[in-house]
Write a protein that holds these residues in place. Structure first.
Motif, PDB file in Angstrom:
ATOM      1  N   ASP A  38       0.812  -1.211   0.000  1.00 42.61           N
ATOM      2  CA  ASP A  38       0.000   0.000   0.000  1.00 42.61           C
ATOM      3  C   ASP A  38       0.847   1.265   0.000  1.00 42.61           C
ATOM      4  OD1 ASP A  38      -2.311   1.474  -0.041  1.00 42.61           O
ATOM      5  OD2 ASP A  38      -2.524   1.504   2.146  1.00 42.61           O
ATOM      6  N   ARG A  39       1.813   1.336  -0.945  1.00 49.31           N
ATOM      7  CA  ARG A  39       2.653   2.528  -1.022  1.00 49.31           C
ATOM      8  C   ARG A  39       3.416   2.541  -2.345  1.00 49.31           C
ATOM      9  NH1 ARG A  39       3.728   3.070   3.226  1.00 49.31           N
ATOM     10  NH2 ARG A  39       2.807   1.235   4.170  1.00 49.31           N
ATOM     11  N   PRO A  40       3.813   3.727  -2.812  1.00 48.05           N
ATOM     12  CA  PRO A  40       4.592   3.824  -4.052  1.00 48.05           C
ATOM     13  C   PRO A  40       6.047   3.421  -3.824  1.00 48.05           C
ATOM     14  CG  PRO A  40       4.287   5.992  -3.107  1.00 48.05           C
ATOM     15  CD  PRO A  40       3.476   5.045  -2.268  1.00 48.05           C
ATOM     16  N   LEU A  41       6.794   3.326  -4.916  1.00 50.31           N
ATOM     17  CA  LEU A  41       8.192   2.889  -4.850  1.00 50.31           C
ATOM     18  C   LEU A  41       9.034   3.794  -3.955  1.00 50.31           C
ATOM     19  CD1 LEU A  41      10.599   1.180  -5.777  1.00 50.31           C
ATOM     20  CD2 LEU A  41      10.730   2.605  -7.835  1.00 50.31           C
ATOM     21  N   GLY A  42       8.794   5.112  -3.993  1.00 52.45           N
ATOM     22  CA  GLY A  42       9.607   6.023  -3.192  1.00 52.45           C
ATOM     23  C   GLY A  42       9.563   5.696  -1.710  1.00 52.45           C
ATOM     24  N   GLU A  43       8.367   5.496  -1.168  1.00 51.84           N
ATOM     25  CA  GLU A  43       8.243   5.172   0.252  1.00 51.84           C
ATOM     26  C   GLU A  43       8.800   3.783   0.544  1.00 51.84           C
ATOM     27  OE1 GLU A  43       4.317   5.639   1.756  1.00 51.84           O
ATOM     28  OE2 GLU A  43       4.320   7.834   1.586  1.00 51.84           O
ATOM     29  N   ALA A  44       8.568   2.843  -0.369  1.00 48.07           N
ATOM     30  CA  ALA A  44       9.079   1.482  -0.170  1.00 48.07           C
ATOM     31  C   ALA A  44      10.608   1.493  -0.120  1.00 48.07           C
ATOM     32  CB  ALA A  44       8.585   0.562  -1.286  1.00 48.07           C
ATOM     33  N   ARG A  45      11.214   2.244  -1.022  1.00 44.71           N
ATOM     34  CA  ARG A  45      12.680   2.314  -1.040  1.00 44.71           C
ATOM     35  C   ARG A  45      13.211   2.990   0.217  1.00 44.71           C
ATOM     36  NH1 ARG A  45      16.935   2.417  -4.841  1.00 44.71           N
ATOM     37  NH2 ARG A  45      18.853   2.584  -3.597  1.00 44.71           N
ATOM     38  N   LEU A  46      12.513   4.019   0.686  1.00 46.26           N
ATOM     39  CA  LEU A  46      12.959   4.715   1.883  1.00 46.26           C
ATOM     40  C   LEU A  46      12.928   3.782   3.087  1.00 46.26           C
ATOM     41  CD1 LEU A  46      13.942   7.320   3.134  1.00 46.26           C
ATOM     42  CD2 LEU A  46      11.566   8.027   3.432  1.00 46.26           C
ATOM     43  N   LEU A  47      11.885   2.971   3.212  1.00 43.96           N
ATOM     44  CA  LEU A  47      11.829   1.992   4.298  1.00 43.96           C
ATOM     45  C   LEU A  47      13.029   1.053   4.250  1.00 43.96           C
ATOM     46  CD1 LEU A  47       8.048   1.001   4.364  1.00 43.96           C
ATOM     47  CD2 LEU A  47       9.312   2.120   6.210  1.00 43.96           C
ATOM     48  N   PHE A  48      13.348   0.589   3.050  1.00 44.34           N
ATOM     49  CA  PHE A  48      14.488  -0.320   2.883  1.00 44.34           C
ATOM     50  C   PHE A  48      15.788   0.358   3.300  1.00 44.34           C
ATOM     51  CE2 PHE A  48      18.053  -1.643   0.199  1.00 44.34           C
ATOM     52  CZ  PHE A  48      18.129  -2.998   0.520  1.00 44.34           C
TER      53      PHE A  48
END
Length: 301
Positions: A38-48
């Motif tokens: 439930d999120r775009p690539l930008g937020e997913a990458r930031l979590l990583f």
């Protein structure tokens, strides 16, 4: 005036853009629910990238993100209960970010889905085709890293120049059987202004390579201390530094450049020969020299 490069062709530009469009579509980068989460690539990458915890300042430098954009994403993730933002007592200007338990669970699931996506892309290829793709991807990453590195002329007394020389000295002190005495390093005044030149290469703001040029005698320059950080080796960066030093030598009116190197630095000897340097008799008595090289320059005044 810097080393002359061939102009980029329209075909090369179109090829890179075509690959970018295909790849971002193929991995789902355009979807605002990246990997079905439930999120775009930008937020997913930031979590990583947050991983075990870091600062927003470090993330901004690592990911080359606008400070305001990064702050908004971090606050959004905090509102969703996935990260925790804190201010350390020793520096109130700094904001630290770490994953919550929910954030760690999401990153683990993100990794599982990303692995499944990659495996799905590879499954229809034969083992030789997968090896071919892996080699091509490694080459692509190496060349894109090299393309993203900038080389700057700096004062010989600049902080980054001296930091690079300190790293160079520590590196070769470990490699030379006899060690290395830092008093052999060039002095700032030898590699600044009319006397010479000092170049530092930067990758994402971090100094990763250097090289120095000083006057040896009228019409002749000497190249010293060509060094690349271990993390940035095998990219072709040393050759770029060498080209910058040669161009600086031309601009200083030198018709010849010379250098010496230690017997332990076999990779440096191979590079100099490949770049047109001819081995010559000793031109100076230098305690760390076992091989001496010279190159005649074209375009010198």
């Amino acid at each position: 005036m810097r080393p002359v490069t061939e102009p980029v062709s329209a075909e090369d530009v179109a090829s890179l853009r075509r690959f970018n469009r295909y790849f971002t579509r193929r991995i789902g980068a355009l979807d605002d629910h990246y990997l079905g989460q439930d999120r775009p690539l930008g937020e997913a990458r930031l979590l990583f990238e947050i991983g075990a915890g870091t600062s927003l300042r470090e993330l901004r430098g690592r990911l080359a993100l606008d400070a305001g954009y990064l702050s908004r994403m971090a606050k959004s993730l905090e509102a969703q209960g996935l990260v925790r933002l804190t201010v350390p007592p020793h520096d109130t200007r700094l904001r630290l970010v770490e994953l919550t338990e929910a954030g760690r669970v999401e990153v683990e699931e993100q990794q599982r889905r990303a692995d499944a996506l990659a495996a799905g892309l590879l499954t229809t290829l034969t083992p030789p085709q997968r090896a071919q793709l892996a080699h091509a991807l490694a080459t692509t990453q190496r060349l894109l890293r090299l393309a993203g590195i900038t080389v700057a002329l700096v004062d010989g007394a600049a902080e980054d120049a001296r930091a690079c020389l300190d790293a160079y000295a520590a590196d070769i002190d470990a490699r030379f059987p006899e060690g290395f005495d830092k008093t052999d390093l060039v002095r700032p005044e030898e590699v600044t202004g009319d006397a010479g030149a000092f170049f530092v290469a930067y990758e994402e703001g971090r100094p990763v390579a250097c090289g120095a040029l000083r006057t040896l005698e009228p019409g002749t320059g000497e190249i010293r201390h060509v060094w690349v950080h271990p993390d940035a080796r095998r990219l072709g960066l040393a050759r770029r530094i060498l080209a910058e030093l040669e161009q600086a030598a031309v601009e200083h009116g030198f018709t010849v450049v010379r250098l010496d190197t230690h017997a332990a630095l076999t990779e440096a000897q191979a590079m100099y020969r490949a770049c047109g340097y001819a081995e010559i008799p000793a031109y100076v008595d230098h305690v760390y020299a076992d091989h001496w090289f010279e190159k005649r320059l074209t375009g010198a005044r």
